[in-house]
Design a protein around this motif. Structure first.
Motif, short mmCIF file in Angstrom:
data_model
loop_
_atom_site.label_atom_id
_atom_site.label_comp_id
_atom_site.label_asym_id
_atom_site.label_seq_id
_atom_site.Cartn_x
_atom_site.Cartn_y
_atom_site.Cartn_z
N LEU A 1 6.46 31.89 20.52
CA LEU A 1 7.41 31.07 21.27
C LEU A 1 8.42 30.57 20.52
CD1 LEU A 1 4.62 28.85 22.96
CD2 LEU A 1 5.92 30.39 24.02
N GLY A 2 8.69 31.13 19.18
CA GLY A 2 9.86 30.62 18.41
C GLY A 2 9.64 29.42 17.64
N ARG B 1 -0.60 26.26 28.81
CA ARG B 1 -1.46 27.40 29.22
C ARG B 1 -2.25 27.83 27.90
NH1 ARG B 1 3.08 29.21 31.95
NH2 ARG B 1 4.00 29.99 30.19
N LEU B 2 -1.60 27.56 26.56
CA LEU B 2 -2.35 27.71 25.47
C LEU B 2 -3.56 26.76 25.16
CD1 LEU B 2 0.55 28.76 22.80
CD2 LEU B 2 -1.13 30.14 24.11
N ASP B 3 -3.40 25.48 25.76
CA ASP B 3 -4.31 24.32 25.64
C ASP B 3 -5.44 24.26 26.69
OD1 ASP B 3 -3.23 23.15 23.34
OD2 ASP B 3 -1.89 21.92 24.54
N ARG B 4 -5.16 25.58 27.87
CA ARG B 4 -6.17 25.51 29.03
C ARG B 4 -7.55 25.11 28.47
NH1 ARG B 4 -4.24 29.74 31.29
NH2 ARG B 4 -5.78 31.25 29.83
N TRP C 1 -4.96 22.15 21.43
CA TRP C 1 -4.95 22.51 20.13
C TRP C 1 -3.53 22.44 19.66
CZ3 TRP C 1 -2.23 26.59 18.50
CH2 TRP C 1 -2.03 27.64 19.48
N THR C 2 -2.48 22.95 20.23
CA THR C 2 -1.13 23.12 20.20
C THR C 2 -0.31 21.64 19.43
OG1 THR C 2 -0.41 22.52 22.27
CG2 THR C 2 -0.70 24.79 21.72
N ILE D 1 -1.75 30.48 15.56
CA ILE D 1 -0.22 30.04 14.99
C ILE D 1 0.51 31.34 15.53
CG2 ILE D 1 1.07 29.76 12.89
CD1 ILE D 1 -1.45 28.42 11.75
N ARG D 2 -0.01 32.24 15.42
CA ARG D 2 0.83 33.60 15.99
C ARG D 2 1.51 33.51 17.38
NH1 ARG D 2 -2.65 36.94 12.87
NH2 ARG D 2 -4.05 37.28 14.52
N GLN D 3 0.57 32.73 18.10
CA GLN D 3 0.93 32.32 19.64
C GLN D 3 1.94 31.48 19.50
OE1 GLN D 3 -2.93 31.08 20.95
NE2 GLN D 3 -2.76 32.87 22.55
#
Length: 198
Positions: A165-166, A118-121, A125-126, A159-161
């Motif tokens: 996610l821990g 979802r973050l990479d949608r 970048w993750t 990075i906060r995202q």
């Protein structure tokens, strides 16, 4: 709303329960929470006040040695009003416990993979960021921004995202993978853990 490290220690032991800020409009609200290095704070009240109405008790409860010292710290800077913020420590930051969870099963990994997807949608970048942080503790946002060709503020938000996610944690300078992040990275699908940077 930020606090200096020395003040955080006083907040942690309950000595400090007030803060004063000069704002155009409050950045926190009563009933809300604020995450800090010493845990989560519950914002109990936010009210506009006049500097001349501040008391010695206000000074003591906000970590100042005197009312005069408090007044010197709240000199207006531009437009806005002076606010008194009352708070208490609610508990530990739940992300701290999450970061330590390094025994991941298939369900955990599937959930992480879905979250990263979802973050990479819009743009992957993750993987690149997790790899860079994993290469060396203390990798900075500036280094990551240069490597993946994004602006530093964008990198810090992203990075906060990952922190939510821990997977990462902040150091005094830069970032490192959390135990959860180190455990997860090798097990994540190739698309997530080893894609080429754009």
């Amino acid at each position: 709303m930020l606090f200096k490290a020395a003040l955080l220690n006083l907040i942690a032991d309950g000595s400090v329960t007030l803060a004063f800020r000069h704002w155009r409009r409050p950045t926190v609200r009563a009933g809300g929470t604020l995450r800090t290095a010493i845990g989560v704070l519950l914002i109990e009240a936010v009210e506009a006040v006049r500097a001349e109405d501040l008391t010695e008790d206000d000074a003591r409860r906000s970590g100042f040695v005197s009312r005069d010292a408090l007044l010197k710290s709240v000199v207006p800077r531009g437009e806005g009003a002076l606010y008194r913020i009352a708070f208490s420590r609610l508990g530990d930051d739940p992300r701290e416990a999450l970061r330590l969870e390094d025994c991941l099963d298939d369900i955990d990994l599937a959930d992480l993979t879905a979250s990263l997807a979802r973050l990479d949608r819009d743009r992957p970048w993750t993987a690149a960021v997790l790899r860079l942080i994993g290469q060396r503790d203390g990798t900075t946002a500036v280094e990551i921004a240069a490597a993946i060709r994004l602006e530093k503020p964008v990198v810090k938000r992203r990075i906060r995202q990952l922190k939510e996610l821990g997977l990462t944690e902040s150091l005094s300078s830069g970032y490192r993978l959390s135990p959860r992040g180190r455990a997860a990275l090798p097990s994540l699908p190739k698309r997530v853990s080893s894609e080429e940077d754009d």
